[in-house]
Motif scaffolding. Structure first.
Motif: not given
Length: 840
Positions: A389, A391, A394
């Motif tokens: 994912p 940052q 997500s």
């Protein structure tokens, strides 16, 4: 030692082993009882018929319940005697040595001593199983073979302690009585036990008696009614639900429903969704034997909804190595990032097999298709996909696809046992060379070179020489003159080029040269359905005159149809095959089907018409100076593998094939004709010695100069064959089989030299050959060595279509002639088959 003495000795040893195994309980200690057999019996209550409909049949249900038993009896050879237990006891006798230790621990089995507490655990497991299948109040009792079950012990606990007393009535009667003592305050506190009194009996048979009682069925299924996206998706796919009105309640179906909903949501972008969020509430209030099921979807802790995930950047590692991976260069092609100093494959080829695209919602099907298609290329040792994912977001997933390249070149040398004939043993040496990614298109080049010889009798050192070579080239896309739709890549398309040459020589008979060139397509419609289409299938077949004997040419002169089938000819046509198998679904019982269509000569005829070539009635027409074949041929092969239990399988097979020559041909080419007999067919006849029809080759003196009929003519245009084989495990790698084969071949057109060979509906039932026998197999998983011994039960060559009314009729049934102990009968009738692999 004569063969007769060997047979007697074999039967004596077998009788001694079986007798010894029957006396195995003598080795038991006092008070020990050997568990000999578990059985399941069904009471004839009013719900039995409904129960059996639920489980397909009584046998299937009994096998399901028997798998739940806590104690399993020692294994039995062919269900008759406990050979492994016998070995265990024999290896225990005398002083132990290395060989005895191996026999005891690797072949032998320790005795299974009956324990009543294990039976009680089994009853609980069976009740749980029936409960999960919708029989909430199923009753399961058990009985033991007499005289073990002799007393019923009743136990009642009151203020003064435990009171015990024996009952004269049977266990089942007392349970029934106690269940109806509603006016006795303490009746529910009475516990019944069976006390076993061993009066010398050393073997026990446990019979589990099942009373199903009422079956509860599904009434209404209530899916989430919310307006959120998850609820709408679930309601949209309710037609695929495993929970339907009127179906029996089944816990397994609930689990299947959870898996279905989970997959549907994952395909709609819900990457983090899992089955634990799905639950069911079952309501039986005010419903007589009917249940309402409410499907519930929970929300992750700390969130107000399930999130939809999208693909971010896609990173490809086409030459990944775990041992040597640094920070290599990156290049971007069509929005995908290729990681590596060099790209060993054409990027477009790899991208055709990657279904994950930047910016799209996550879908489980994209992940599965990408893994499967890249693996099917046969270029990589393994393929792994990982998601990371962002940052900053997500719900945005970067995708990293790791591909570890396999060896680019492979060479193998194999030896083979002959699988094409029965009456002689053949060996072959095969060399295979594979070159991967030769033209950087994930292509595969396979070169094969094979040479074999076959032995038959003492007249020659060997009677057959078979040399073949082939080159196959696979390209992972369709080669067509127009652009294919993108969706076609879902079907795993491949283009195939094949070039092969075969030289077959029968010593003192004939030699055939055969050259073939094929081009076609191979694709999967679904995981269960596969198509193979060759729009160009060309073969040039001719006799090698320098290697063909004068006597064989004389045989051809006497048989015009046989001569035509051996004429030099061009086979120019198309082939199509459809395959179906439910094995990828890991079905308990596997169904396999293959259908083939083979057409030849139509394009050649059309070409002649276009160029105004003249046709002479009664004569074959040439194309490019060579006679060409014209025919239509269709085959159907159906197989059903029924898993009876963990140790035995019943296999049934039906094959039907029809070839019709027409136009430019009076007869099918010899290499396209059907034959019967052989290690993969009707095993009581050697290859090409059965049929056509009721033709008796050994009694025919009209086809050859020396008065012996040519077995080469025992071919036909129609083939019907059915096989039944019961396969069972024996010891370790050794497996056994009992088989029955039936069928024959026939000609479509009447041949005056073989009047009994054409298909006639009136005589068809009487001309079906039947054979049976036993087999042994050594199953090493990666290959199977098979030996089958067959003999005839019904010989159609003894049937007369037009018998002499004054002569004695001879029955084609030869069962009464079977004489296993007669040396002459064995030499004349037992057919030994040695082959690699199962026959079907």
């Amino acid at each position: 030692m004569t063969f007769r003495i060997q047979v007697y000795l074999f039967f004596f040893i077998g009788f001694w082993v079986i007798s010894s195994s029957c006396n195995l309980p003598q080795y038991l200690a006092d008070g020990e009882v050997l568990l000999y057999q578990n059985k399941v019996a069904f009471t004839s209550d009013e719900n039995l018929e409904q129960m059996l409909e639920h489980f397909d049949d009584k046998y299937t249900l009994s096998q399901e319940l028997l798998t739940l038993t806590q104690q399993k009896p020692n294994r039995k050879i062919m269900g008759l005697f406990m050979f492994n237990l016998w070995v265990y006891y024999k290896a225990n006798e005398g002083l132990e040595n290395g060989f005895k230790w191996w026999l005891k621990n690797k072949v032998g089995e320790p005795p299974v001593i009956y324990k009543d507490e294990e039976t009680q655990k089994t009853i609980k497991r069976m009740k749980d199983y029936m409960y999960n299948k919708g029989y909430f109040y199923a009753d399961i009792d058990y009985s033991l073979n007499e005289p073990l079950e002799t007393k019923i012990l009743a136990q009642y606990v009151d203020t003064n302690g435990v009171i015990e007393f024996f009952l004269e009535q049977s266990y089942k009667v007392m349970r029934w009585t106690l269940s109806r003592l509603s006016d006795v305050p303490f009746h529910n506190e009475i516990t019944l036990f069976k006390e076993l009194v061993n009066s010398g009996q050393k073997k026990v048979v446990v019979t589990y008696e099942v009373t199903s009682n009422d079956l509860y069925v599904i009434n209404d299924v209530h899916f989430p009614e919310g307006k959120d996206r998850v609820s709408r998706i679930i309601r949209y796919h309710v037609h695929d639900s495993h929970l339907q009105y009127g179906n029996p309640f089944d816990v397994d179906k609930l689990q299947e429903e959870r898996e279905r909903i989970n997959l549907e949501l994952k395909n709609e972008g819900y990457f983090s969704f899992n089955q634990e969020y799905i639950s069911f509430e079952v309501d039986s209030l005010n419903k007589q034997k009917k249940l309402d099921i409410h499907v519930k979807v929970s929300i992750p802790a700390g969130q107000d909804k399930h999130e939809v995930y999208k693909y971010g950047d896609i990173y490809l590692y086409p030459d990944y190595s775990v041992d040597n991976f640094t920070s290599p260069d990156t290049s971007q092609i069509n929005g995908f990032f290729f990681i590596g100093d060099k790209i060993p494959y054409n990027p477009e080829v790899l991208l055709d097999d990657i279904f994950i695209e930047p910016g799209r919602n996550f879908a489980q099907r994209d992940y599965d298709l990408t893994i499967n298609r890249l693996s099917d290329l046969d270029m990589f040792q393994y393929v792994n996909i990982r998601f990371k994912p962002w940052q900053t977001d997500s719900t945005r997933l970067d995708c990293h696809i790791y591909m570890m390249t396999s060896k680019k070149q492979e060479m193998t040398v194999e030896t083979e046992a002959n699988t094409n004939t029965d009456y002689f043993l053949g060996t072959a040496l095969k060399y295979t060379y594979k070159s991967k990614n030769l033209f950087k298109n994930a292509d595969l080049l396979i070169l094969n070179l094979k040479g074999g010889v076959e032995f038959q009798d003492s007249s020659t050192i060997f009677n057959t020489v078979d040399i073949s070579s082939s080159m196959d080239f696979y390209l992972p896309k369709f080669l067509v003159p127009w652009k294919m739709k993108k969706v076609a890549r879902i079907n795993n398309p491949r283009s195939v080029f094949s070039l092969s040459y075969n030289y077959l020589q029968r010593i003192n008979l004939y030699a055939i040269n055969s050259t073939s060139l094929n081009f076609g397509y191979d694709w999967k419609e679904t995981a269960l359905k596969r198509h193979l289409f060759h729009p160009m299938a060309i073969s040039l077949i001719s006799l090698n005159k320098n290697r063909t004997s004068d006597s064989f040419f004389a045989d051809l002169d006497r048989n015009p149809l046989l001569r035509k089938s051996f004429e030099p000819q061009l086979i120019l046509g198309q082939t199509y095959a459809f395959l179906y198998s439910n094995q990828p679904l890991k079905q308990k019982n596997v169904l396999f089907f293959r259908g083939d269509i083979d057409l030849s000569g139509n394009m050649a005829t059309l070409t002649n018409l276009i160029f105004n070539n003249r046709f002479v009635p009664g004569e074959s027409t040439k194309l490019l100076g060579v006679f060409y074949s014209q025919y239509a041929k269709m085959d159907a092969d159906v197989r059903y593998y029924y898993l009876m239990n963990r140790r035995s399988t019943l296999v049934n097979r039906v094959f039907l094939g029809v070839g019709v020559p027409y136009g430019n041909s009076e007869v099918l080419p010899y290499v396209k004709q059907y034959f019967a007999g052989g290690s993969n067919g009707i095993r009581a006849w050697t290859v090409r010695t059965l049929g056509p029809g009721s033709y008796n080759a050994t009694a025919d003196t009209s086809l050859t100069a020396d008065g012996i009929a040519s077995l080469l003519d025992q071919t036909g245009d129609i083939k019907l064959e059915t096989n039944m084989e019961f396969r069972f495990n024996m010891i370790g790698l050794l497996k056994g089989a009992f088989f029955v084969d039936a069928g024959n071949i026939w000609n479509i057109h009447r041949n005056s030299l073989i009047p009994e060979g054409n298909f006639d509906l009136k005589h068809f039932p009487a001309e079906v050959a039947i054979g049976t026998g036993l087999g042994a197999r050594l199953d090493f998983t990666f290959f199977v060595l098979r030996i089958d011994v067959g003999f005839k039960l019904r010989d159609p060559s003894l049937y007369e279509r037009n018998p002499d009314p004054d002569a004695r009729r001879v029955s084609p049934w030869v069962v009464s002639d079977v004489r296993f102990l007669n040396k002459g009968w064995r030499q004349d009738n037992l057919v030994y088959n040695i082959a690699l692999g199962y026959p079907f």
